[in-house]
Motif scaffolding. Structure first.
Motif, PDB file in Angstrom:
ATOM      1  N   VAL A 545       0.833  -1.202   0.000  1.00 48.24           N
ATOM      2  CA  VAL A 545       0.000   0.000   0.000  1.00 48.24           C
ATOM      3  C   VAL A 545       0.865   1.248   0.000  1.00 48.24           C
ATOM      4  CG1 VAL A 545      -1.825  -1.217   1.242  1.00 48.24           C
ATOM      5  CG2 VAL A 545      -0.138   0.107   2.522  1.00 48.24           C
ATOM      6  N   ALA A 547       2.160   4.514   1.511  1.00 45.25           N
ATOM      7  CA  ALA A 547       2.355   4.840   2.922  1.00 45.25           C
ATOM      8  C   ALA A 547       1.458   5.993   3.380  1.00 45.25           C
ATOM      9  CB  ALA A 547       3.821   5.200   3.175  1.00 45.25           C
ATOM     10  N   GLU A 550      -2.647   4.712   2.024  1.00 42.71           N
ATOM     11  CA  GLU A 550      -2.934   3.319   2.384  1.00 42.71           C
ATOM     12  C   GLU A 550      -3.781   2.604   1.325  1.00 42.71           C
ATOM     13  OE1 GLU A 550      -4.578   3.031   6.272  1.00 42.71           O
ATOM     14  OE2 GLU A 550      -2.715   3.645   7.267  1.00 42.71           O
ATOM     15  N   ALA A 739       3.475   1.137  11.426  1.00 46.68           N
ATOM     16  CA  ALA A 739       3.112   1.857  10.209  1.00 46.68           C
ATOM     17  C   ALA A 739       3.374   3.350  10.367  1.00 46.68           C
ATOM     18  CB  ALA A 739       1.651   1.606   9.859  1.00 46.68           C
ATOM     19  N   ARG A 743       6.106   5.736   8.276  1.00 44.38           N
ATOM     20  CA  ARG A 743       5.755   6.981   7.575  1.00 44.38           C
ATOM     21  C   ARG A 743       6.688   8.100   7.996  1.00 44.38           C
ATOM     22  NH1 ARG A 743       0.497   5.361   9.247  1.00 44.38           N
ATOM     23  NH2 ARG A 743      -0.701   4.422   7.537  1.00 44.38           N
ATOM     24  N   LYS A 749       6.227   3.160   0.522  1.00 46.63           N
ATOM     25  CA  LYS A 749       5.263   2.064   0.449  1.00 46.63           C
ATOM     26  C   LYS A 749       5.464   1.149   1.646  1.00 46.63           C
ATOM     27  CE  LYS A 749       6.678   1.176  -3.745  1.00 46.63           C
ATOM     28  NZ  LYS A 749       6.852   0.527  -5.077  1.00 46.63           N
ATOM     29  N   PHE A 755      -1.540  -4.658   6.882  1.00 43.26           N
ATOM     30  CA  PHE A 755      -2.351  -4.249   5.747  1.00 43.26           C
ATOM     31  C   PHE A 755      -2.902  -5.438   4.955  1.00 43.26           C
ATOM     32  CE2 PHE A 755       0.390  -0.622   6.570  1.00 43.26           C
ATOM     33  CZ  PHE A 755      -0.507   0.396   6.601  1.00 43.26           C
ATOM     34  N   PRO A 775      -7.174  -0.245   6.426  1.00 40.25           N
ATOM     35  CA  PRO A 775      -6.393  -1.322   7.020  1.00 40.25           C
ATOM     36  C   PRO A 775      -7.242  -2.435   7.590  1.00 40.25           C
ATOM     37  CG  PRO A 775      -5.451   0.794   7.589  1.00 40.25           C
ATOM     38  CD  PRO A 775      -6.731   1.079   6.858  1.00 40.25           C
TER      39      PRO A 775
END
Length: 780
Positions: A545, A547, A550, A739, A743, A749, A755, A775
């Motif tokens: 996904v 970042a 998502e 996650a 970021r 990504k 995810f 998510p």
């Protein structure tokens, strides 16, 4: 030697015809060769008979007639001598048909000369003189049969002419008894001459055969002595050299006169004759000579001057007609070069030419001896297999010449570590082995293995390169871990395989569980070969996904195997097997085709990522395989991303680069997977335009645990990727906290269980049929 005729017809023996099938010109030559040995006595006999004839008819017959007789006889003798000249001057006489006719004419001339007295003198004498002349003719007939029996045609012609004239003369003057006596004598002489000629011809053939055989043997012996490296030798009852040949003297390095009559053993013993320290082979020869026995191809080490040579001798006792021992005669040859060649061949058969260490054959023999020793004395032996770590990288990057020099240094270090109880050798490639004859001492094997690992792990200097390689060691104890050489070597190999799996630079001992694992691996390999045909392989797709948003930007295709015989098999088990057996090539092709076909069902902005094994990449037609997959599925090349690891550059960087550049030229992108866990050479990033760098999950996990090193590595990778205009994908994200951290670190990504787990194709497709994914929905 002329070929012996199958039969001897009378006309052929007499010389009246030559049957086919034999060399009769040579046979005639053998017949007439005797004439040269008797012609002097024949002349004397004719001269005596002529003198008696002249004396018998002197004063009775006219002088002119007597002179005519003597002149005719002398002329006929000259003609006869000339006709015999060709036979007398030739070593291998041949008598042609023309020469035979000439000899017949010469005999006829002699006969005609003797007819002059019988025809011309008889009318001037009485019965007594004619009877005396007939007696002389009879003497000549008998003498001719004896002297010329070997040449019957001449005797018969002489007898036929003179006998007929004599018989006619006696009949003319009424001396019938004398005519009958001469006729009977003529018949007897003719029969006797024919019989004697046949016997003589057979004897001549036999004699010529023996002579020619003797000549051939002499020729062969002479040629043998002159042209070969062999020689003849002979000793008497006291073992003294007799009849020394030049070749034997040359082999002994002395003149013939210094060799003749000297002790044979003294001549070949050199300085050992004084010290008494004879080689074992010389002792053996002395014993055989002492026992007076035959021997053949006996290999003896001799000393010629200060040089040691190897002779091969054969000998046979000589006996006289009464069986008394006369000595030994035989043949010898210098086989030093052959001996050295055979020793060199034996060395090459048991030693490695590159390192000089014992090879697999000699190690196998040594291990067999150690097992027998252990069984006999109830001890233990051991076999250690050694594999160099990272040697392949040296070979591939610096070339085989550097690799060979490195192996030579490794072998020297190994050899220096060995004691009297150990033997090290090279099995092949970068694999070495050690045989420990007696490993009964506690900790013996462990100590040797640790010393080997420590010594081989030290740096090497090869052609101005500083090289580092480690060593993995697997060991097996005999007879505990194997009662045969094959079992012990196999189990040590299994232990080595375990040491390599544990990361290398380790020693592992054999355990029964390793055999079970090996058997499981063998069964899995067999089942994997049928997996494609049975359609047991399936693809799962794990989403990647963006970042920030998502949203799903791509899927990674992951192969799964649900075996009919073994159930679900972990990729960690079957993928290494597929790579080792090169089954990864057909499996990888199938994955590529299936993934491309499935990606056509997704939105156009979603890409598919397929892992590519080094074995696939080094196939000559890899680019063609990619083109076929794209063409068959209709997928755009920009939507296909190939994921590779740094290991592809360790084998042949130029081939890897060429293959990747070909697929990139099609429009495909390439991602560098597991970056940071291998050699992480920045040179790869400079040479190939990767689209994505994937950060290994181990760094993500470490960063989540506040590992400064992991955080620093991720920041460095992100910064480098941004400067090179590449995207970054963080793997193994399993929570919202991870996650958020990713970021903040700047990865573009994210991939991980948070995810979405790897899912079947229908579940992946279902994500796009719903509202924009979140998510929680991706985790469902």
């Amino acid at each position: 030697m002329p070929a012996a005729p199958a039969e001897m017809p009378l006309l052929a023996v007499l010389g009246l015809r030559d049957p086919e099938g034999s060399d009769w010109s040579r046979l005639r030559g053998l017949q007439y060769a005797q004439l040269t040995r008797t012609q002097r006595w024949r002349i004397v006999v004719h001269a005596v008979c002529a003198i008696l004839t002249i004396a018998l008819f002197a004063g009775k017959a006219p002088t002119l007639l007597l002179v005519t007789f003597v002149a005719a006889l002398l002329g006929s003798m000259v003609i006869t001598l000339r006709s015999n000249h060709g036979v007398s001057t030739s070593e291998r006489p041949r008598v042609t048909r023309a020469e035979l006719d000439e000899k017949a004419r010469a005999a006829a001339c002699v006969a005609v000369a003797w007819c002059i007295p019988m025809l011309g003198f008889a009318s001037f004498a009485g019965d007594a003189e004619r009877a005396g002349l007939g007696l002389l003719i009879a003497v000549l007939l008998v003498g001719s049969s004896l002297a010329l029996g070997a040449a019957p045609l001449a005797t018969i012609i002489f007898g036929a002419i003179t006998g007929s004239v004599t018989i006619g003369s006696f009949l003319w003057f009424g001396q019938f008894p004398l005519a009958l006596a001469i006729a009977m004598l003529l018949v007897t002489v003719t029969y006797g001459v024919a019989s004697v000629a046949r016997l003589h011809l057979a004897a001549c053939l036999a004699e010529a055969g023996v002579a020619e055989q003797s000549e051939v043997v002499s020729l062969l012996l002479r040629e043998f002595e002159e042209n070969q490296a062999d020689w003849l030798w002979q000793i008497d009852t006291n073992r003294m050299i007799r009849g020394a040949s030049p070749r034997l003297a040359y082999a002994l390095g002395r003149p013939v006169e210094e060799v003749e009559g000297k002790p044979f053993l003294e001549m070949i013993a050199g300085e050992a004759w004084e010290t008494g320290q004879f080689p074992a082979s010389l002792h053996d020869l002395a014993e055989r000579l002492k026992r007076r026995e035959s021997f053949s191809n006996l290999l003896v080490k001799v000393a010629i001057g200060r040089e040691h040579r190897w002779w091969e001798l054969s000998g046979t006792p000589m006996l006289d007609d009464n069986g008394a021992y006369l000595g030994i005669r035989g043949v010898g040859s210098d086989v030093t070069e052959q001996r050295e060649s055979s020793e060199k061949i034996a060395y090459l058969a048991r030693y490695d030419t590159l390192t000089g260490l014992p090879n697999r054959l000699m190690l196998t023999e040594a291990l067999g001896d150690a097992l027998r020793y252990a069984e006999q004395w109830r001890t233990r032996c051991a076999f250690l297999m050694i594999d160099l770590d990272r040697f392949k990288a040296v070979n591939d990057s610096l070339g085989h010449l550097i690799g060979d020099k490195l192996l030579a240094q490794v072998s020297a270090r190994l050899k220096a570590l060995m004691g009297e109880n150990e033997l090290c050798g090279r099995l092949g490639g970068d694999e070495f082995a050690i045989v420990i004859r007696d490993a009964s001492e506690r900790g013996c094997v462990e100590r040797v293995a640790k010393n080997v690992i420590a010594r081989l792990s030290q740096p090497y200097e090869v052609d101005h390169h500083t090289l580092y390689v480690g060593a993995s060691v697997g060991s097996a104890i005999g007879p505990r871990d194997g009662k045969t050489v094959e079992e012990l070597m196999r189990n040590a190999d299994l232990a080595l395989y375990r040491a390599k799996d544990d990361g290398g630079n380790e020693h592992r001992s054999y355990e029964p569980l390793l055999h079970a694992n090996a058997e499981e691996r063998r069964q899995l390999e067999f089942a994997l070969r049928q997996a494609l045909e049975r359609r047991e392989l399936v693809l799962n797709y794990q989403p990647v996904v963006d970042a920030t948003s998502e949203s799903v930007v791509s899927f990674e295709a992951l192969v799964r195997w649900n075996s009919t015989d073994h159930g679900p098999i972990s990729p960690g088990k079957f993928v290494p097997i597929a790579e080792d057996t090169r089954l990864i090539v057909p499996i990888g092709t199938w994955v590529l085709e299936q993934a491309c076909r499935e990606a056509t069902r997704w939105p156009e902005h979603v890409r598919i990522a397929v892992n590519v094994s080094p074995e696939q990449l080094f196939e000559p037609d890899f680019a063609t395989t990619v083109v076929r997959a794209l063409t068959a599925s209709g997928l755009e090349a920009r939507r296909l991303e190939l994921e590779v690891t740094e290991s592809i550059f360790l084998r042949d960087a130029s081939v890897a680069r060429s293959s990747l550049e070909q697929v990139m030229a099609l429009g495909c992108t390439v991602a560098l997977d597991d970056f940071g866990t291998g050699y992480s050479s920045l040179g790869y990033l400079r040479k190939i335009k990767f689209s994505t760098i994937k950060v290994d999950r181990s760094f993500v996990t470490g960063a989540a645990q506040d590992s400064k090193e992991s955080l620093a590595i991720i920041r460095a990778v992100v910064a480098m990727a941004e400067s090179l205009e590449m995207s970054t994908t963080a793997e193994g994200v399993e929570s919202a906290e991870e996650a958020d951290m990713i970021r903040r670190l700047g990865c573009t990504k994210i991939q991980g269980y948070y995810f979405g787990r790897p899912m079947p194709a229908e579940d992946a497709l279902r994500l796009f049929r719903r509202r924009p994914a979140v998510p929680e929905r991706l985790r469902a």
